[in-house]
Design a protein around this motif. Structure first.
Motif, short mmCIF file in Angstrom:
data_model
loop_
_atom_site.label_atom_id
_atom_site.label_comp_id
_atom_site.label_asym_id
_atom_site.label_seq_id
_atom_site.Cartn_x
_atom_site.Cartn_y
_atom_site.Cartn_z
N ASP A 194 0.79 -1.23 0.00
CA ASP A 194 0.00 0.00 0.00
C ASP A 194 0.82 1.28 0.00
N TYR A 195 2.08 1.21 0.41
CA TYR A 195 2.79 2.45 0.74
C TYR A 195 4.07 2.60 -0.09
N THR A 196 4.76 3.69 0.14
CA THR A 196 5.98 4.01 -0.59
C THR A 196 6.99 2.87 -0.51
N PHE A 197 7.52 2.48 -1.66
CA PHE A 197 8.61 1.49 -1.68
C PHE A 197 9.82 2.09 -0.97
N THR A 198 10.54 1.26 -0.24
CA THR A 198 11.77 1.73 0.41
C THR A 198 12.90 0.75 0.14
N SER A 199 14.12 1.26 0.23
CA SER A 199 15.29 0.46 -0.16
C SER A 199 16.49 0.87 0.69
N GLY A 200 17.54 0.04 0.60
CA GLY A 200 18.84 0.42 1.13
C GLY A 200 18.94 0.39 2.65
N ILE A 201 19.92 1.13 3.16
CA ILE A 201 20.16 1.19 4.61
C ILE A 201 19.01 1.94 5.27
N TRP A 202 18.37 1.28 6.26
CA TRP A 202 17.27 1.96 6.94
C TRP A 202 17.28 1.78 8.46
N GLN A 203 18.35 1.17 8.98
CA GLN A 203 18.58 1.15 10.41
C GLN A 203 20.06 1.40 10.68
N SER A 204 20.43 1.47 11.94
CA SER A 204 21.75 1.99 12.33
C SER A 204 22.91 1.13 11.87
N VAL A 205 24.06 1.79 11.72
CA VAL A 205 25.33 1.16 11.37
C VAL A 205 26.35 1.58 12.44
N TRP A 206 27.13 0.61 12.93
CA TRP A 206 28.13 0.98 13.94
C TRP A 206 29.27 -0.02 13.99
N LEU A 207 30.39 0.43 14.56
CA LEU A 207 31.59 -0.38 14.75
C LEU A 207 31.80 -0.65 16.23
N GLU A 208 32.42 -1.78 16.54
CA GLU A 208 32.85 -2.02 17.91
C GLU A 208 34.07 -2.92 17.92
N PRO A 209 35.00 -2.66 18.85
CA PRO A 209 36.20 -3.48 18.98
C PRO A 209 35.96 -4.63 19.96
N VAL A 210 36.45 -5.81 19.60
CA VAL A 210 36.34 -6.97 20.49
C VAL A 210 37.66 -7.72 20.48
N SER A 211 37.81 -8.65 21.42
CA SER A 211 38.98 -9.51 21.44
C SER A 211 38.81 -10.62 20.39
N GLU A 212 39.87 -11.40 20.22
CA GLU A 212 39.80 -12.51 19.27
C GLU A 212 38.65 -13.45 19.62
N HIS A 213 38.45 -13.67 20.91
CA HIS A 213 37.32 -14.47 21.38
C HIS A 213 36.32 -13.52 22.02
N TYR A 214 35.10 -13.52 21.51
CA TYR A 214 34.11 -12.55 21.99
C TYR A 214 32.72 -13.17 21.94
N ILE A 215 31.78 -12.48 22.58
CA ILE A 215 30.39 -12.94 22.64
C ILE A 215 29.68 -12.53 21.36
#
Length: 603
Positions: A194-215
């Motif tokens: 029913d509504y406007t077509f949408t595309s592409g990135i539409w929620q957040s993008v972020w970086l985080e540092p972790v150790s070699e072994h991580y959750i």
């Protein structure tokens, strides 16, 4: 949570003076101006149930190339070249939205680029990039090298980009391809939607540092029968410690190995419910065999269960062994300025706060998903959630491919949202839109998550105009009909399933100056706020009769807000006007819920 790295990047953006290309909103909201001016939209940590202290928000201005003439973004082997004349897009708003700064009709091939500075403190760490949602096929390049791919417009994904990074400045390119042809899940913004077509990135993008072994992920399951929380931590084999807290007080703690089920006793648990949405904090630490901390995350959980049981001989849903009449709103989550994406965090919370304020205890999140912070607010404020799966539209064409895409995204969605205590019901299909093998799919979803209820086909009595209704699948936890205007004609329970009125109402009111500029409609109309309120109160009085004497357990009114061509919301599409007398709405909602509380559980 905001960190110094997110704020640092905010400063960099402001220093360079980047700004969104001027756009005029067709129908602005009270948050439009702030969203357009934001250097870093949605600066709070995006994943509240697996939160780390160190991270970098990548929301903000990216270089952008789109439009009809751009090179294909489907499975590219290398990034395209960006010129100095590339457009600027404000992530995470889709390019069809005015908030993105692009505001073009459906984009199919989209190319995004941005740079970031690697913090010196992250040296020696593994760097994970997180995307909460990119529609539909995404390919990631880091410093010109292909780093990973993902398919699915409604599920998050995470890529370890460490080996592609270098000290100093790094460049990310995302190629997003979205034909929006109805052969992958697309909900109301698909070719028959029913509504406007949408595309592409539409929620957040972020970086985080972790150790070699991580959750990598956690899975939390409250177990009220045994007064415990089941905890599963997905990580390389290492020692895990989980600590549950009530404020600063330690409630319980347990240690064990990652990759195994751990059971944390919760003595005399405080239960989560809409009336008292109590949440425990949870700290999870990963250590190596020498006791060195490798990863630490914060989370939370609510102790509640949901199941069917008998109340005066009638099958009904029981929350914490008690019947609560579920009085809800159909919540489509569209915005005139951001389309699929709320303009700001305050806006995202506002619909939930409004729903709670006017006496509802349930949201049916209709045919889309939301950022994880939406479910955080539902958990925090105390609203039950029925979660729909966005539909495909051509389920009978190339069935091996199209149906497989639907199943994959359904599993991904359930995994993404599994830990949220507010979600009590999964809805794989709506009114036979894109429906296939409903009986089998209903059983399959129940097997995937036996801890929740499953409504296999909400409104099985209705159908799109191009196909017949398949009718009652005969299984699942609900007999669910949609009746407009209703509510009479709603389902009655059988000996195994509760009765739900998955949609009803839909009565409209025109409010000049607050409607999307198209021909607007509703299932019925009233001329004034007073008459519309009278209509709603009468409908809810009838719902109460159905609950008392016909076994109805759920009633979901259409809808929270007006949408692009619909004027049957409790709020206008811009969220500026309350279209009913809210005090009267609240009073009748609470009266119906109280009447349900009077019914006693028992055989």
């Amino acid at each position: 949570m905001k960190t110094k790295y997110c704020l640092l990047y905010l400063g960099i953006i402001l220093f360079h003076g980047l700004s969104v290309k001027a756009q005029t909103a067709k129908l602005p909201t009270q948050w439009t101006k702030a969203a357009m001016a934001a250097a870093v939209p949605f600066p709070d940590y995006p994943r509240p149930q697996l939160e780390r202290k160190e991270w970098m928000c990548l929301n903000g201005k990216w270089d952008y190339i789109g439009g009809k003439e751009v090179a294909s973004a489907f499975a590219p082997v290398k990034p395209i070249a960006f010129s100095d004349k590339a457009e600027k897009i404000l992530v995470p708003y889709c390019p069809e939205s005015v908030l993105s700064g692009i505001a073009r009709n459906q984009e199919i091939n989209m190319w995004y680029r941005r740079t970031f500075e690697m913090p010196a403190a992250w040296k020696g760490k593994q760097i994970i990039i997180n995307f909460d949602a990119v529609d539909h096929d995404a390919t990631l390049f880091v410093n010109g090298e292909k780093a990973g791919v993902h398919a699915g417009g409604y599920s998050s994904f995470h890529i370890n980009i460490t080996k592609f990074l270098r000290a100093g400045t790094n460049t990310i390119v995302v190629a997003a391809h979205d034909p929006n042809d109805g052969r992958t899940p697309s909900g109301k913004n698909g070719p028959r939607g029913d509504y406007t077509f949408t595309s592409g990135i539409w929620q957040s993008v972020w970086l985080e540092p972790v150790s070699e072994h991580y959750i990598k992920s956690i899975r939390l399951l409250p177990d009220l029968v045994n007064n415990r929380l089941q905890v599963f931590v997905d990580a390389d084999q290492a020692k895990v410690k989980a600590v549950a807290l009530n404020g600063s007080d330690v409630v319980s703690e347990i240690s064990g190995r990652s990759g195994t089920l751990l059971y944390m006793p919760i003595k005399e648990p405080k239960l989560w419910s809409p009336d008292d949405p109590f949440l425990y904090d949870l700290k999870i630490t990963l250590t190596d065999n020498k006791g060195n901390i490798k990863d630490e995350v914060s989370s939370y959980f609510g102790m509640r269960d949901i199941k069917l049981g008998k109340v005066n001989g009638v099958i009904r849903p029981l929350l914490n062994n008690k019947f609560i009449m579920q009085v809800g709103l159909l919540d489509q989550g569209y915005w005139p300025d951001g389309i699929l994406t709320a303009p700001t965090e305050k806006a995202l919370r506002s619909d939930i706060s409004f729903t709670k304020k006017v006496g509802f205890n349930l949201i049916r999140k209709h045919m889309k998903t939301e950022p994880k912070r939406f479910y955080y607010w539902a958990d925090k404020l105390g609203l039950l959630v029925w979660q729909d799966m966005p539909a495909i539209w051509y389920q009978h064409e190339d069935t091996a491919k199209n149906r497989s895409a639907f199943r994959k995204e359904l599993v991904d969605m359930m995994d993404d949202l599994y830990n949220s205590p507010s979600i009590i019901t999964w809805v794989p299909f709506n009114e036979n839109w894109g429906a296939f093998d409903v009986k089998e799919m209903t059983d399959w979803v129940k097997k995937l998550d036996p801890s929740r209820l499953v409504n296999g086909n909400s409104g099985f009595n209705n159908n799109p105009g191009y196909q017949e209704a398949a009718g009652d699948p005969g299984n699942g936890d609900f007999l669910d009909t949609h009746i407009y205007v209703g509510p009479y004609g709603a389902s009655v329970p059988d000996d195994k399933r509760a009765a739900s009125l998955g949609e009803f109402g839909g009565v409209g009111l025109f409010v000049r100056g607050h409607m999307w500029p198209v021909e607007n409609n509703a299932y019925a109309y009233e001329p004034t706020k007073e008459r519309l309120t009278d209509s709603y109160v009468l409908l809810m009085d009838q719902v109460e009769q159905l609950m008392r004497y016909k076994g109805l357990s759920v009633a979901i009114y259409t809808q929270t807000t007006d949408v692009e061509h619909e004027v049957n919301g409790m709020l206008t599409y811009d969220r500026e006007v309350e279209k009913m007398d809210i005090e009267r709405v609240k009073a009748v909602n609470e009266a119906v819920i109280r009447a349900g509380n009077e019914l006693k559980a028992g055989k």
